[in-house]
Design an enzyme around this catalytic site. Structure first.
Site, mmCIF file in Angstrom:
data_model
loop_
_atom_site.group_PDB
_atom_site.id
_atom_site.type_symbol
_atom_site.label_atom_id
_atom_site.label_comp_id
_atom_site.label_asym_id
_atom_site.label_seq_id
_atom_site.Cartn_x
_atom_site.Cartn_y
_atom_site.Cartn_z
ATOM 1 N N ASN A 83 -14.247 40.335 9.271
ATOM 2 C CA ASN A 83 -15.035 39.166 8.869
ATOM 3 C C ASN A 83 -14.488 38.729 7.518
ATOM 4 O O ASN A 83 -14.763 39.358 6.512
ATOM 5 C CB ASN A 83 -16.517 39.562 8.778
ATOM 6 C CG ASN A 83 -17.390 38.430 8.252
ATOM 7 O OD1 ASN A 83 -16.914 37.293 8.108
ATOM 8 N ND2 ASN A 83 -18.642 38.728 7.969
ATOM 9 N N LYS B 22 -15.172 36.236 5.812
ATOM 10 C CA LYS B 22 -16.166 35.527 4.980
ATOM 11 C C LYS B 22 -15.526 34.275 4.380
ATOM 12 O O LYS B 22 -14.707 33.649 5.041
ATOM 13 C CB LYS B 22 -16.747 36.483 3.941
ATOM 14 C CG LYS B 22 -17.277 37.778 4.585
ATOM 15 C CD LYS B 22 -18.095 38.631 3.677
ATOM 16 C CE LYS B 22 -18.583 39.864 4.435
ATOM 17 N NZ LYS B 22 -19.439 40.737 3.633
ATOM 18 N N HIS C 69 -25.602 37.422 10.362
ATOM 19 C CA HIS C 69 -25.136 38.183 9.192
ATOM 20 C C HIS C 69 -26.165 38.082 8.064
ATOM 21 O O HIS C 69 -26.748 37.014 7.851
ATOM 22 C CB HIS C 69 -23.774 37.656 8.734
ATOM 23 C CG HIS C 69 -23.086 38.616 7.812
ATOM 24 N ND1 HIS C 69 -23.449 38.753 6.493
ATOM 25 C CD2 HIS C 69 -22.111 39.528 8.038
ATOM 26 C CE1 HIS C 69 -22.699 39.698 5.945
ATOM 27 N NE2 HIS C 69 -21.882 40.186 6.855
ATOM 28 N N GLU D 116 -25.839 37.790 4.998
ATOM 29 C CA GLU D 116 -25.546 36.747 3.998
ATOM 30 C C GLU D 116 -26.065 35.386 4.468
ATOM 31 O O GLU D 116 -26.518 34.579 3.662
ATOM 32 C CB GLU D 116 -24.033 36.717 3.731
ATOM 33 C CG GLU D 116 -23.592 37.947 2.938
ATOM 34 C CD GLU D 116 -22.152 38.379 3.151
ATOM 35 O OE1 GLU D 116 -21.358 37.596 3.710
ATOM 36 O OE2 GLU D 116 -21.832 39.524 2.762
ATOM 37 N N GLU E 94 -25.408 46.529 10.014
ATOM 38 C CA GLU E 94 -24.863 46.426 8.661
ATOM 39 C C GLU E 94 -25.982 46.590 7.642
ATOM 40 O O GLU E 94 -26.704 45.627 7.355
ATOM 41 C CB GLU E 94 -24.213 45.043 8.466
ATOM 42 C CG GLU E 94 -23.087 44.745 9.421
ATOM 43 C CD GLU E 94 -22.110 43.726 8.855
ATOM 44 O OE1 GLU E 94 -20.913 43.992 8.900
ATOM 45 O OE2 GLU E 94 -22.555 42.677 8.331
ATOM 46 N N GLY F 155 -20.222 45.314 0.740
ATOM 47 C CA GLY F 155 -19.489 44.914 -0.462
ATOM 48 C C GLY F 155 -19.843 45.730 -1.697
ATOM 49 O O GLY F 155 -19.451 45.387 -2.815
ATOM 50 N N SER G 221 -18.841 48.442 3.688
ATOM 51 C CA SER G 221 -17.872 49.256 2.941
ATOM 52 C C SER G 221 -17.112 50.226 3.845
ATOM 53 O O SER G 221 -16.794 51.348 3.438
ATOM 54 C CB SER G 221 -18.555 49.994 1.791
ATOM 55 O OG SER G 221 -19.132 49.065 0.884
HETATM 56 P P1 13P Z 1 -17.700 44.915 3.444
HETATM 57 O O1 13P Z 1 -16.803 45.629 4.438
HETATM 58 O O2 13P Z 1 -16.936 44.109 2.444
HETATM 59 O O3 13P Z 1 -18.716 45.826 2.846
HETATM 60 O O4 13P Z 1 -18.508 43.810 4.306
HETATM 61 C C1 13P Z 1 -19.138 44.195 5.475
HETATM 62 C C2 13P Z 1 -19.579 42.967 6.169
HETATM 63 O O5 13P Z 1 -20.486 42.290 5.711
HETATM 64 C C3 13P Z 1 -18.903 42.575 7.414
HETATM 65 O O6 13P Z 1 -19.590 41.566 8.071
#
Ligand code: 13P
Length: 252
Positions: free
Chosen positions: A9, A11, A96, A98, A168, A174, A214
């Protein structure tokens, strides 16, 4: 046997040119050494058509990171599921954290998006997961179940075949803080039991449940070694071909 999947992803990262360079590098790496799992890359909308064309004859599938909750019309700036499909992309990431947090996507909105994505022939990677506060209050199971019930458990068993779940935990995204493999396995097993309650044990057994938060080459083998963890949804470590390939190699 359910599918093992490593999905990236990106982003809101990478210019079109940078995205094409990364996709090209990955394509070459995976042509030289075939992956032992399905590989998907989730890119911003503007990359989809070019990257899908580039990866047409490769083992890598392409995903959008979002789609609209409306079919078409006067919704300035939105991108519909049918538009995503027309780029050649096969998947869309929905739910997601976010998008839930920063763009106020509710379970009802996500339900609309899921329905439109499936109706337009896309497969859905549906994300669920609890916040740190919810984890500390031991509410992770209730949160995951409610997120599933609110947006995807109305689907038919036939539609469900085109759904992948990504667990997640928000506190691990992150942050460099990964759920331990035991913590992840515990909730993945619970999520699978929720799927079994609605669709039966056989369908639950065929459902791929990915871990995200992560995840990197160093912890992927331990996570993917657990019976209910079928792969990963990767943010930061999907932005460099070597890092992403390192996670894919965890399935070897
Ligand atoms: P990270 O791998 O950067 O922690 O992000 C995970 C994520 O949100 C994938 O959709």
């Amino acid at each position: 046997m359910r599918k093992h999947i490593v999905a990236g992803n990106w982003k809101m990262n990478k210019s079109l040119q940078e995205g094409v360079a990364l996709a090209t590098e990955l394509k070459e790496m995976l042509a030289a050494q075939k992956p032992n799992c399905d590989v998907i890359i989730g890119t911003p909308f503007i990359h989809l058509a070019t990257v899908s064309e580039l990866l047409k004859d490769s083992v890598i599938a392409v995903s959008a990171e979002n789609c609209a909750d409306k079919e078409s019309g006067a919704y300035t700036g939105e991108v519909s599921a049918s538009m995503v499909k027309s780029t050649g992309a096969e998947y869309v990431i929905l739910g997601h954290s976010e998008r839930r947090e920063y763009y106020h996507e509710t379970p009802e909105i996500l339900k609309e998006k899921v329905d439109l994505a499936l109706a337009n022939g896309l497969k859905v990677i549906f994300c669920i997961g609890e916040s740190l506060e919810e984890r500390e209050a031991n509410k992770q199971e209730a949160v995951c179940k409610a997120e599933l019930a609110g947006s995807v458990f109305h689907l038919t068993a036939e539609q469900w075949k085109n759904v992948v779940i990504a667990y997640e935990p928000i506190w691990a995204i992150g942050t460099g803080k990964t759920a331990t493999a035991e913590q992840a396995e515990e909730i993945h097993a619970y999520i699978r039991s929720c799927v079994a309650e609605v669709y039966g044990a056989e369908v639950a057994d065929e459902t791929s449940i990915l871990y995200g938060g992560s995840c990197k080459a160093s912890n992927a083998p331990e996570l993917f070694g657990k019976p209910n963890i079928d792969g990963g949804l990767i943010g930061g470590a999907s932005l460099k071909a070597d890092d992403f390939k390192g996670i894919i190699d965890a399935w070897n």
